[in-house]
Design a protein around this motif. Structure first.
Motif, mmCIF file in Angstrom:
data_model
loop_
_atom_site.group_PDB
_atom_site.id
_atom_site.type_symbol
_atom_site.label_atom_id
_atom_site.label_comp_id
_atom_site.label_asym_id
_atom_site.label_seq_id
_atom_site.Cartn_x
_atom_site.Cartn_y
_atom_site.Cartn_z
ATOM 1 N N VAL A 227 0.539 -1.387 -0.020
ATOM 2 C CA VAL A 227 0.105 -0.183 0.074
ATOM 3 C C VAL A 227 0.912 1.433 0.072
ATOM 4 C CG1 VAL A 227 -0.307 0.203 2.511
ATOM 5 C CG2 VAL A 227 -2.134 0.962 1.147
ATOM 6 N N ASP A 228 2.157 1.516 0.625
ATOM 7 C CA ASP A 228 2.945 2.515 0.764
ATOM 8 C C ASP A 228 4.112 2.212 -0.274
ATOM 9 O OD1 ASP A 228 1.390 3.468 2.471
ATOM 10 O OD2 ASP A 228 2.252 2.389 4.188
ATOM 11 N N TYR A 254 -4.628 -2.769 1.143
ATOM 12 C CA TYR A 254 -5.686 -2.128 1.660
ATOM 13 C C TYR A 254 -5.228 -1.156 2.636
ATOM 14 C CZ TYR A 254 -9.817 -1.792 4.787
ATOM 15 O OH TYR A 254 -10.785 -1.488 5.389
ATOM 16 N N GLY A 255 -5.796 -0.112 2.610
ATOM 17 C CA GLY A 255 -5.247 0.937 3.603
ATOM 18 C C GLY A 255 -5.903 2.486 3.264
ATOM 19 N N ASP A 256 -6.064 3.300 4.268
ATOM 20 C CA ASP A 256 -6.274 4.580 3.874
ATOM 21 C C ASP A 256 -5.477 5.273 2.951
ATOM 22 O OD1 ASP A 256 -8.847 4.210 5.252
ATOM 23 O OD2 ASP A 256 -8.237 4.881 7.036
ATOM 24 N N SER A 257 -4.317 5.069 2.994
ATOM 25 C CA SER A 257 -3.228 5.779 2.664
ATOM 26 C C SER A 257 -3.127 5.763 1.215
ATOM 27 C CB SER A 257 -1.758 5.453 3.235
ATOM 28 O OG SER A 257 -1.292 4.112 2.768
ATOM 29 N N LEU A 258 -3.540 4.534 0.662
ATOM 30 C CA LEU A 258 -3.686 4.427 -0.687
ATOM 31 C C LEU A 258 -4.568 5.183 -1.336
ATOM 32 C CD1 LEU A 258 -2.676 2.729 -3.214
ATOM 33 C CD2 LEU A 258 -4.457 1.244 -2.802
ATOM 34 N N LYS A 387 -14.022 5.652 0.425
ATOM 35 C CA LYS A 387 -13.889 4.561 1.641
ATOM 36 C C LYS A 387 -14.013 3.172 1.061
ATOM 37 C CE LYS A 387 -15.935 8.091 4.623
ATOM 38 N NZ LYS A 387 -17.130 8.160 5.682
ATOM 39 N N ALA A 388 -13.566 2.630 1.743
ATOM 40 C CA ALA A 388 -13.599 1.273 1.563
ATOM 41 C C ALA A 388 -14.917 0.693 2.327
ATOM 42 C CB ALA A 388 -12.339 0.196 2.148
ATOM 43 N N VAL A 389 -15.864 0.289 1.396
ATOM 44 C CA VAL A 389 -17.274 -0.117 1.849
ATOM 45 C C VAL A 389 -17.204 -1.591 1.638
ATOM 46 C CG1 VAL A 389 -19.702 0.008 1.420
ATOM 47 C CG2 VAL A 389 -18.274 1.992 1.144
#
Length: 394
Positions: A227-228, A254-258, A387-389
């Motif tokens: 992801v990073d 999987y991650g908000d940073s992506l 957002k990941a729903v």
């Protein structure tokens, strides 16, 4: 005489406190490297279980537990091995939660854990190769093998009407193992893999890799990366050039940073990450929120379960020595026994002390199979409005 007796009792009580064992748990995760954005929450998950056991105060008749963090880097086997050696030789830990990424876990297992007889429970190493690695009964994982994830991904792709994919994978044990698993399962289900190509992490420009992927074509691009790191670079280059507009995101992506880095072009992409809709899954979210960190972050629940299993196994064995408790991990993880959820570790310790069996369900609906790995449940999600729903659980 009465004062003397009281003094003697107080002295004995203080001696009991002084002689209480200190158990140390090493937390070997990638505090730097391609997963550094999610690692703090992972470590907090393990330390949540440690804090819960300390609050109970009943482990091994009053032992206290402390954590020692060390950096695996996720990708540098030599650095991870050095960190593991320090945990064992200098910090004298009784077990290691970690490592996180498959390649460094394998290196630490062979170069540190086996020579020193130290138990490792990885929360996130998923390479199928670890299922058959020589481990002397010391290596366990609360994450499922990518052999299972590949099957789930193939199912998701076919159900969503995807008939062909290109695959880009990070060039290490995790990436290659997952890419091979996806390709095998997807082709067995009648799908076509147009290309499966490695990418290196740490590059500034991925245009050449994306050009090759685009030339091969496919309904979408599966990115089995980090992801990073390079996985993000592959997606960004694909978006910039218009090579692909929809991406499949396995667990490492999987991650908000992506989502924050790519923005709205990621909407409509989808993926899978280990997870369940069990009672324990909701409980760990509530516990994390109360503790002040994000329980929805990748592998928080698996880290909690790894630390909890290790400590419960110590109680079952009546010993913090890895040679004694390694044989109890599967016992406390599986039926028969009283089911134990997050927040119920004190009850689990009491039952074990009384000689009763427990079935640790934990935050991830734990069921250990084979030589000691999670049977595996996954959460399917779609990126919607940034957002990941969650779509469903498998």
């Amino acid at each position: 005489m009465k004062k003397l007796l009281l003094a003697s009792a107080a002295t004995l009580a203080l001696a009991g406190v002084a002689n209480a064992e200190e158990v140390k748990i090493g937390i070997l995760l990638g505090f730097t490297g391609p997963l550094e954005s999610i690692t703090p929450n992972m470590a907090a998950g393990a330390e949540l279980a440690i804090a819960e056991v300390n609050k109970a105060g009943t482990l091994l008749d009053g032992a206290t537990v402390s954590s020692v963090r060390a950096d695996s880097t996720c990708v540098d086997a030599a650095a991870a091995t050095a960190s593991g050696e320090r945990l064992v030789t200098s910090d004298k830990v009784n077990g290691i939660v970690g490592a996180d990424c498959s390649g460094v876990s394998g290196a630490v297992l062979q170069n540190v854990a086996r020579p020193n007889g130290v138990v490792m429970i990885s929360p996130s190493s998923t390479s199928p190769a670890l299922s058959t690695a020589e481990d002397d009964g010391l290596f366990f994982r609360t994450a499922p093998s990518d052999a299972r994830q590949g099957e789930v991904i193939a199912d998701v792709l076919k159900e969503r009407g995807i008939s062909s994919v290109a695959i880009s994978y990070t060039n290490n044990d995790y990436g290659k193992g997952l890419a091979d698993s996806i390709q095998s399962a997807f082709e067995a289900a009648g799908g076509t893999v147009t290309i499966s190509a490695a990418h290196e992490d740490g590059k500034a420009d991925y245009s050449a890799e994306v050009a090759a992927l685009a030339s091969a074509g496919g309904d979408m691009l599966v990115v089995a990366g980090y992801v990073d790191q390079g996985g993000k670079g592959i997606i960004q280059a694909s978006v910039d050039t218009g090579a692909f507009d929809t991406f499949f995101l396995p667990d490492g992506m999987y991650g908000d940073s992506l989502i924050e880095a790519i923005g709205s072009p990621l909407d409509g992409s989808f993926g899978t990450v280990p997870g369940t809709d069990s009672d324990g899954a909701q409980t760990i979210l509530d516990m994390a929120a109360e503790a002040g960190f994000d329980g929805t972050s990748s592998y928080v629940a698996e880290d909690y379960d790894a630390a909890a299993l290790m400590l419960l196994a110590m109680q079952a064995a009546g010993s913090s020595a890895p040679a004694d408790y390694k044989g109890k991990i599967m016992d406390v993880a599986n039926a028969p026994g009283e089911k134990i959820l997050p927040g119920e570790l004190a009850r689990g310790l009491e039952l074990l002390k009384a000689g009763e069996d427990i079935d640790y369900v934990g935050a991830t609906n734990v069921e250990m199979i084979g030589s000691g790995e999670s049977a595996g449940s996954f959460r399917e999600f779609t990126i919607t409005d940034g957002k990941a729903v969650t779509d469903r659980f498998r």
